[in-house]
Design an enzyme around this catalytic site. Structure first.
Site, mmCIF file in Angstrom:
data_model
loop_
_atom_site.group_PDB
_atom_site.id
_atom_site.type_symbol
_atom_site.label_atom_id
_atom_site.label_comp_id
_atom_site.label_asym_id
_atom_site.label_seq_id
_atom_site.Cartn_x
_atom_site.Cartn_y
_atom_site.Cartn_z
ATOM 1 N N ASP A 155 -17.004 8.293 32.500
ATOM 2 C CA ASP A 155 -17.016 9.946 32.045
ATOM 3 C C ASP A 155 -15.886 10.134 31.234
ATOM 4 O O ASP A 155 -15.774 11.136 30.575
ATOM 5 C CB ASP A 155 -16.920 10.677 33.319
ATOM 6 C CG ASP A 155 -18.240 11.158 33.701
ATOM 7 O OD1 ASP A 155 -19.221 10.696 33.193
ATOM 8 O OD2 ASP A 155 -18.037 12.029 34.521
ATOM 9 N N ASP A 446 -20.787 13.931 47.887
ATOM 10 C CA ASP A 446 -20.857 13.085 48.682
ATOM 11 C C ASP A 446 -21.475 13.475 49.869
ATOM 12 O O ASP A 446 -22.196 13.235 50.475
ATOM 13 C CB ASP A 446 -19.881 11.909 48.599
ATOM 14 C CG ASP A 446 -18.531 12.412 48.359
ATOM 15 O OD1 ASP A 446 -18.215 13.408 49.042
ATOM 16 O OD2 ASP A 446 -17.731 11.822 47.898
#
Ligand SMILES: *[C@@H]1O[C@H](CO)[C@@H](O)[C@H](O)[C@H]1NC(C)=O
Ligand SMILES: CC(=O)N[C@H]1CO[C@H](CO)[C@@H](O)[C@@H]1O
Length: 733
Positions: A155, A446
């Site tokens: 990223d 998550d």
């Protein structure tokens, strides 16, 4: 054709044997339940005392006394209830034992495809050399290379990371066969070489590999330091580098996708498929942090290797046990119990934690006790790294719905089409981030994703093999640790308030035990407020001479004494049982207090402000490298402050407040010889005294130390001023 269809059907009769067993710890659990019942009895006794006995100050202050009484009553009800909630984590622990030999017998090397996703976000905070060590460690997993693929999602969109991966792809051709031939462990080259530093294998092959690694590491580190890719590398990997526009930046660039090693078709390959992906980023489009990059990886990989299973790893977490994939598959491929398990979570372990774990970063009790407890109640949380998923489940399959056969992957003839899957607009107005893939809009994407999977009827499993499966880098200073915990507490609290709240969304979908289990973490942030009030109130009332607890010699004191001693003794015993040290436990108690009275308070405030629409969310990556002097202090277990943070001001103020109140109380005790104060305020005295003792490193950092890691002067001054003002106010009230 028949052969193709039978692909994943076990060949031998042996497959009827279960591939794993679940064990319950009966003896210990019964003892624990008896103990918990005794503590609960005392809690009820305390509640009864509080209801019936008022707080006494002098005659004309009854209003004030009633207020304090009411506060104490609410706090004790809260602590009691929260204690009940957290018992769910210890009520029903299980552990899993896998039989990898049975897996090998049934499947041979005909294992399903496995895709590994490694996520990195910033070449400065997460050095490329560390990232490629992680990649190499999983590339060398004990798994057929033609079935394994490793994807690196960058990223940061950094040429340096790409360059490092390209170098690593070359080195892998030597490294992977070497690991398999000599069965070396661990398979991260850096970790392997440092573990062998004191006596390198005599084998010539080892020396040769070590030399190659050092050369590669030197090239990568030089490039990283100069922030420039060498010219010859640009020529060599031209088709990769040509994807960077001249004006590409970290936040503004097109999709970059390069398959560095293609090991899919050829059964004789020695190195697994290696893919570099940097999804498109544009300033005007929200990129959804790590969840966004994971979803891009899921889509892109579905057109390249389409592994049936996905392993998700942080870039600082190397594989320390080449068998972990087989262990996880023992659970996921099991024909009976395994069929209901959606993901297998391994614990997060760390290699650079000092002996007494100054910052409590191993979270020993969470890893060795609480997650096993969750597993017994329906499954551990997904913590975003070291976790094996089923691809179709993460993409939305409900429990009970037939599994679809995976299509064999065609030739990758349309890279442009695949690149489109990683564009910054692809998941706008789609189910991605909602029903498919990881969920967007939560700092702990998550945990909320794992919860949603469990709410669709799935279970999860927790595996703790003796040889640690994945090993990462723990935060090495107090501020990093507190920032990380702030994000977690904030994210977990947001889950509680969100539409996926375990309390109302989970109702009827997951068991009560698991709901309570989630609540333990989701309530981190709000539980900080009562603790803050409690610690301020106990010490200020000590200063003022207002007794909050029963006299030491009265029978009302028994439940207070029992709960205090028993709960702490239990926690110490548990900590030692998990392999910790006594000082480690003491440090952990300090961090328990610090997390609650700084990180969680701020996490709580942030969440409330966000709910009111006052502030925006941000994702802070915690740095993984420390400067040299700070690293030395870390090795010596000297607490690191060093930065001006509002969290430190809060900690400092509380520390000073306890110190002043305790000092005043001690002076009073010495002037009135009869010890009357101690009779009436014994417990307050002890609590404040313990607070002072546990804050010792804080006082050192504020008043005694001179190094760069001491508390900044401004923080010390502010803390002292705030604490003194509070004391003065209370004294004149
Ligand atoms: C990694 O595995 C090795 C054995 O290969 C073991 O000795 C070591 O303790 C493990 N590392 C950690 C941090 O647990
Ligand atoms: C990033 C970091 O701090 N790494 C350290 C972890 O701990 C080992 C040994 O204690 C050090 O050698 C590393 O530098």
């Amino acid at each position: 054709m028949g052969k193709e269809e039978d692909r994943f059907t076990p060949v031998h009769e042996g497959h009827r044997e279960p591939l794993f067993v679940t064990r319950r710890r009966t003896g210990g659990v019964i003892a624990f339940r008896v103990f918990a019942a005794s503590v609960f009895g005392c809690i009820c006794w305390i509640w009864f005392y509080r209801f019936t006995v008022p707080v006494e100050i002098d005659e004309n202050r009854t209003g004030f006394a009633r207020l304090i009484w009411l506060v104490m009553l609410s706090l004790e009800i809260w602590f009691g209830l929260y204690w009940v909630i957290i018992q769910s984590l210890r009520w029903n622990p299980v552990s899993r034992l896998t039989f990898a030999d049975r897996l090998s017998r049934s499947y041979g090397s005909d294992l399903p495809r496995l895709d590994v996703f490694v996520c990195t976000a910033d070449p400065v905070i997460e050095p490329p050399l560390m990232v490629v060590n992680t990649v190499l460690s999983v590339a060398a997993l004990d798994y057929p290379p033609d079935k394994l693929a490793v994807y690196l999602s960058d990223d940061g969109g950094s040429e340096l990371t790409f360059y490092a991966l390209a170098e690593a792809a070359e080195f892998a051709k030597v490294w992977v066969p070497f690991c398999k031939k000599f069965n070396v462990e661990p398979r991260s080259p850096a970790a392997y070489l440092s573990s062998k530093a004191n006596g390198l294998d005599s084998a010539a092959a080892a020396a040769e590999v070590a030399e190659l690694y050092r050369e590669m590491a030197a090239r990568i580190e030089t490039a990283t330091k100069l922030r420039r890719v060498p010219e010859e590398a640009r020529l060599k990997y031209g088709d990769g580098f040509s994807q960077w526009d001249s004006d590409a930046t970290q936040r503004n660039h097109g999709t970059i996708l390069q398959i560095l090693v293609d090991g899919r078709k050829d059964k004789t390959v020695t190195v697994p498929t290696l893919v570099y992906l940097s999804r498109e980023k544009r300033p005007q489009h929200h990129h959804n942090f790590k969840a966004g990059s994971m979803n891009a990886l899921i889509r892109v990989s579905s057109k390249i290797t389409c592994g049936k299973f996905i392993l998700n790893l942080d870039c600082d977490m190397y594989s320390n046990n080449s068998k972990s994939a087989r262990d996880a598959l023992c659970i996921l491929l099991d024909e009976k119990e395994g069929k209901e398990i959606a993901f297998v979570q391994f614990p997060q372990c760390y290699n650079n934690v000092t002996r007494n774990d100054l910052y409590g970063s191993t979270m020993l009790v969470i890893a060795d006790v609480e997650f096993n407890g969750l597993d017994g109640n329906g499954g551990p949380l997904y913590v975003g790294t070291g976790c094996f998923h089923r691809r179709d489940v993460i993409c939305g399959r409900n429990y009970g719905v037939e599994e679809k056969e995976f299509e064999e992957i065609q030739e990758v003839s349309e890279p442009e089409m695949i690149k489109g899957l990683a564009s910054c607009t692809y998941d706008e107005n789609s189910l991605w981030g909602k029903e498919m893939g990881l969920k967007y809009g939560c700092p702990v994407e998550d945990v909320i994703t794992g919860l949603a999977i469990q709410c669709r009827g799935w279970k999860s499993a927790y595996l703790t093999p003796k040889k640690k499966a994945f090993v990462g880098v723990a935060p090495t200073n107090l501020h990093q640790m507190l920032v990380q915990q702030r994000r977690w507490s904030e994210g977990d609290f947001q889950i509680l308030l969100s539409e996926y709240s375990p309390v109302w969304y989970g109702q009827g979908k997951i068991g009560l035990g698991l709901i309570l289990g989630y609540c333990c973490y989701c309530l981190w942030a709000p539980s900080s407020v009562p603790l803050l009030v409690y610690s301020v109130l106990t010490c200020l009332c000590l200063l003022k001479g207002i007794p909050l607890f029963p006299k030491v010699w009265s029978s009302w004191f028994i439940p207070f004494g029992y709960v205090t001693v028993a709960v702490n003794a239990y926690s110490l015993a548990e900590f030692l049982w998990c392999g910790g040290t006594f000082r480690g436990w003491w440090n952990e108690q300090r961090m328990w207090l610090y997390r609650r009275t700084s990180s969680f308070i701020f996490g709580f405030i942030d969440t409330i402000l966000k709910k009111l629409g006052v502030s925006e969310s941000a994702f802070v990556i915690t740095a993984k490298v420390a400067e040299e002097e700070a690293a030395e202090r870390y090795e010596k277990e000297v607490m690191e402050f060093g930065v001006e943070s509002p969290m430190f001001v809060l900690l400092g103020t509380l520390g000073m407040l306890n110190l002043f109140c305790f000092a005043a109380a001690v002076m009073r005790l010495m002037t009135f010889r009869d010890g009357g104060d101690f009779q009436t305020m014994g417990l307050q005295f002890v609590i404040t005294g313990l607070n002072v003792a546990i804050n010792w490193p804080l006082y050192q950092g504020m008043l005694l130390r001179q190094d760069k890691g001491k508390m900044p002067m401004s923080v010390t001054v502010k803390s002292v001023v705030f604490a003194l003002s509070a004391c003065t106010c209370i004294a004149f009230m």
